[in-house]
Design a protein around this motif. Sequence first.
Motif, PDB file in Angstrom:
ATOM      1  N   TYR A  40      93.387  40.756  32.057  1.00 28.28           N
ATOM      2  CA  TYR A  40      93.502  39.713  31.042  1.00 28.28           C
ATOM      3  C   TYR A  40      92.926  40.193  29.718  1.00 28.28           C
ATOM      4  O   TYR A  40      91.927  40.916  29.676  1.00 28.28           O
ATOM      5  N   GLN A  41      93.560  39.744  28.630  1.00 23.53           N
ATOM      6  CA  GLN A  41      93.029  39.972  27.289  1.00 23.53           C
ATOM      7  C   GLN A  41      92.123  38.811  26.908  1.00 23.53           C
ATOM      8  O   GLN A  41      92.434  37.647  27.187  1.00 23.53           O
ATOM      9  N   HIS A  78      89.117  43.091  27.043  1.00 21.92           N
ATOM     10  CA  HIS A  78      89.923  42.709  28.198  1.00 21.92           C
ATOM     11  C   HIS A  78      89.069  42.729  29.459  1.00 21.92           C
ATOM     12  O   HIS A  78      87.986  43.320  29.483  1.00 21.92           O
ATOM     13  N   VAL A  79      89.585  42.061  30.495  1.00 21.89           N
ATOM     14  CA  VAL A  79      88.830  41.833  31.739  1.00 21.89           C
ATOM     15  C   VAL A  79      89.686  42.284  32.914  1.00 21.89           C
ATOM     16  O   VAL A  79      90.876  41.953  32.989  1.00 21.89           O
ATOM     17  N   PHE A  80      89.073  43.052  33.827  1.00 24.09           N
ATOM     18  CA  PHE A  80      89.704  43.372  35.115  1.00 24.09           C
ATOM     19  C   PHE A  80      89.162  42.389  36.155  1.00 24.09           C
ATOM     20  O   PHE A  80      87.947  42.310  36.363  1.00 24.09           O
ATOM     21  N   VAL A  81      90.060  41.657  36.807  1.00 21.81           N
ATOM     22  CA  VAL A  81      89.662  40.651  37.792  1.00 21.81           C
ATOM     23  C   VAL A  81      90.065  41.138  39.172  1.00 21.81           C
ATOM     24  O   VAL A  81      91.240  41.431  39.418  1.00 21.81           O
ATOM     25  N   PHE A  82      89.089  41.220  40.083  1.00 21.53           N
ATOM     26  CA  PHE A  82      89.328  41.585  41.484  1.00 21.53           C
ATOM     27  C   PHE A  82      88.904  40.397  42.340  1.00 21.53           C
ATOM     28  O   PHE A  82      87.730  40.006  42.321  1.00 21.53           O
ATOM     29  N   SER A  83      89.853  39.827  43.069  1.00 24.07           N
ATOM     30  CA  SER A  83      89.551  38.658  43.905  1.00 24.07           C
ATOM     31  C   SER A  83      90.110  38.871  45.303  1.00 24.07           C
ATOM     32  O   SER A  83      91.164  39.494  45.473  1.00 24.07           O
ATOM     33  N   LEU A  90      91.876  33.509  27.994  1.00 22.82           N
ATOM     34  CA  LEU A  90      92.357  34.728  28.636  1.00 22.82           C
ATOM     35  C   LEU A  90      93.884  34.702  28.665  1.00 22.82           C
ATOM     36  O   LEU A  90      94.481  33.700  29.042  1.00 22.82           O
ATOM     37  N   ILE A  91      94.489  35.821  28.258  1.00 21.08           N
ATOM     38  CA  ILE A  91      95.946  35.977  28.289  1.00 21.08           C
ATOM     39  C   ILE A  91      96.247  37.195  29.156  1.00 21.08           C
ATOM     40  O   ILE A  91      95.706  38.286  28.916  1.00 21.08           O
TER      41      ILE A  91
END
Length: 316
Positions: free
Chosen positions: A217-218, A201-206, A239-240
């Motif tokens: 996201y998975q 999974h991914v941690f997205v910081f924008s 990505l889900i």
Amino acid sequence: MAKKRKQSEAETPGAADAAKEKRNEIAPPRPKRTLLGWKEKTEEKGGDSPFFRNREKVLVTCSRRIIYRYRHLMLNVVSMLPHCKKDNKVESKESKGATLNELVELRNCSSCLFFECRKQKDLYLWMAKSPNGPSVKFLVNAVHTMEELKLTGNHLKGSRPILTFSSNFDKSPHWKLLKELITQIFGTPKDHRKAKPYHDHVFVFSIVDDHIWFRNYQVTAPHKETDKVDRGGLDNMTLIEVGPRFCLNPIKIFGGSFGGPTLYENPFYISPNQIRALEKKKKAGKYAKKIKAKKRRKEHEELNQLEPNEFADMWK
């Protein structure tokens, strides 16, 4: 009765010393045993090791009288960070910094995430490195927990996340500092005992409109029934979204842990109390307009009176 064995020439005192020396040359001395294991192994894992070991541990706690929605958000964050430790609620007073620093030291942690709820409406998030700092205070907006969203994504609990940041984080020094702080707190250590050796999974910081938006996201790849990824399937990864979602509005960056000199202050920040006060003034202005309109109507009627009707009493 067994006969007494005769002492041979090989068992003379000089020969015994020679045999002992030979035995010592073949087998090295056994290391000393301690409660933590073999002494030599523990020494190898110390500061002389050439490999870097990330021993980051995060204390996650909240203030008293926190509402259920924000408490669920805190539990979602705890489930995403296998290297965190949860503690009891802390009273959100001016002296909370000293209390939290003491708690962090007692729980053998190096960072702290403190969810502070005020007036059962506003949620503030403190990110702090203890005991020397720095620390950041955020206002949390647009909160959506996993239970509310009910998204289809699902990832392994305790797996290590991949942290991704938008290019805006490299523009200003305060965004660079926030990026480093988020990386150290949300990045799971590689050899942590509760972490799984996977990246699923991914941690997205924008950054959008001077706010930090968080998404989880998975990572999925197409595979067959035998659980084998198709040839070229890694190029078709998707990505889900899993959740939760929240938005962080930075208020201040302090040089110390939960206080100290102010390194940065957001000039565009407006507190929720000011927003609510402005809304009340608008509503009060509507009522004042209605009263003024009534007064103007009465004055107009007095100045412009109608002439008496001649046929008003005809049918009485």
